[in-house]
Design a protein around this motif. Structure first.
Motif, PDB file in Angstrom:
ATOM      1  N   UNK A  60     -21.176  25.990  93.592  1.00 47.74           N
ATOM      2  CA  UNK A  60     -21.999  27.194  93.769  1.00 47.74           C
ATOM      3  C   UNK A  60     -23.451  26.812  94.066  1.00 47.74           C
ATOM      4  N   UNK A  61     -23.945  25.782  93.404  1.00 48.70           N
ATOM      5  CA  UNK A  61     -25.308  25.314  93.637  1.00 48.70           C
ATOM      6  C   UNK A  61     -25.445  24.756  95.045  1.00 48.70           C
ATOM      7  N   UNK A  62     -24.484  23.959  95.436  1.00 49.33           N
ATOM      8  CA  UNK A  62     -24.504  23.365  96.770  1.00 49.33           C
ATOM      9  C   UNK A  62     -24.438  24.452  97.850  1.00 49.33           C
ATOM     10  N   UNK A  63     -23.613  25.455  97.638  1.00 52.23           N
ATOM     11  CA  UNK A  63     -23.485  26.544  98.604  1.00 52.23           C
ATOM     12  C   UNK A  63     -24.793  27.334  98.711  1.00 52.23           C
ATOM     13  N   UNK A  64     -25.411  27.633  97.575  1.00 44.90           N
ATOM     14  CA  UNK A  64     -26.668  28.382  97.576  1.00 44.90           C
ATOM     15  C   UNK A  64     -27.773  27.583  98.271  1.00 44.90           C
ATOM     16  N   UNK A  65     -27.829  26.294  98.019  1.00 48.78           N
ATOM     17  CA  UNK A  65     -28.820  25.450  98.672  1.00 48.78           C
ATOM     18  C   UNK A  65     -28.553  25.385 100.174  1.00 48.78           C
ATOM     19  N   UNK A  66     -27.307  25.288 100.550  1.00 48.04           N
ATOM     20  CA  UNK A  66     -26.941  25.252 101.964  1.00 48.04           C
ATOM     21  C   UNK A  66     -27.395  26.502 102.704  1.00 48.04           C
ATOM     22  N   UNK A  67     -27.297  27.644 102.055  1.00 47.37           N
ATOM     23  CA  UNK A  67     -27.750  28.891 102.681  1.00 47.37           C
ATOM     24  C   UNK A  67     -29.258  28.883 102.883  1.00 47.37           C
ATOM     25  N   UNK A  68     -29.990  28.338 101.923  1.00 48.90           N
ATOM     26  CA  UNK A  68     -31.449  28.222 102.077  1.00 48.90           C
ATOM     27  C   UNK A  68     -31.795  27.280 103.233  1.00 48.90           C
ATOM     28  N   UNK A  69     -31.115  26.163 103.302  1.00 48.11           N
ATOM     29  CA  UNK A  69     -31.362  25.196 104.371  1.00 48.11           C
ATOM     30  C   UNK A  69     -31.056  25.833 105.722  1.00 48.11           C
ATOM     31  N   UNK A  70     -29.947  26.548 105.800  1.00 47.75           N
ATOM     32  CA  UNK A  70     -29.558  27.202 107.054  1.00 47.75           C
ATOM     33  C   UNK A  70     -30.623  28.209 107.492  1.00 47.75           C
ATOM     34  N   UNK A  71     -31.086  29.032 106.572  1.00 47.35           N
ATOM     35  CA  UNK A  71     -32.115  30.016 106.892  1.00 47.35           C
ATOM     36  C   UNK A  71     -33.383  29.327 107.396  1.00 47.35           C
TER      37      UNK A  71
END
Length: 86
Positions: A60-71
């Motif tokens: 869940x942490x990795x997914x949330x961070x990935x969304x920030x990076x993508x944005x």
């Protein structure tokens, strides 16, 4: 401090989701360390916790961070296009 750089409501929401996920991961990490410090008698429970709640929290942490990076990657690309056309 990254929080000071948040520049949109969407990024704020993603950042807050990341912080929440990371805090949950930190909590599971503490429990995992405590379990693993219990000696050989807790090995099975430690592995079970690692593969269950700890892994779920990490993902869940990795997914949330990935969304920030993508944005932020999209924003950087958009800024670069704008600079090139100026």
């Amino acid at each position: 401090d990254y929080e000071k750089l948040v520049s949109s409501p969407e990024e704020r929401a993603l950042f807050e989701a990341f912080i929440k996920a990371y805090q949950a991961y930190e909590e599971t990490s503490g429990k995992l360390i405590a379990l693993s410090s219990g000696g050989a008698g807790t090995a099975e429970a430690t592995v079970e916790y690692l593969r269950g709640p700890s892994l779920t929290a990490f993902n869940a942490t990795e997914e949330a961070l990935g969304k920030l990076v993508e944005l932020n990657s999209r924003g950087a690309a958009q800024a670069a296009r704008g600079a090139e056309s100026a």
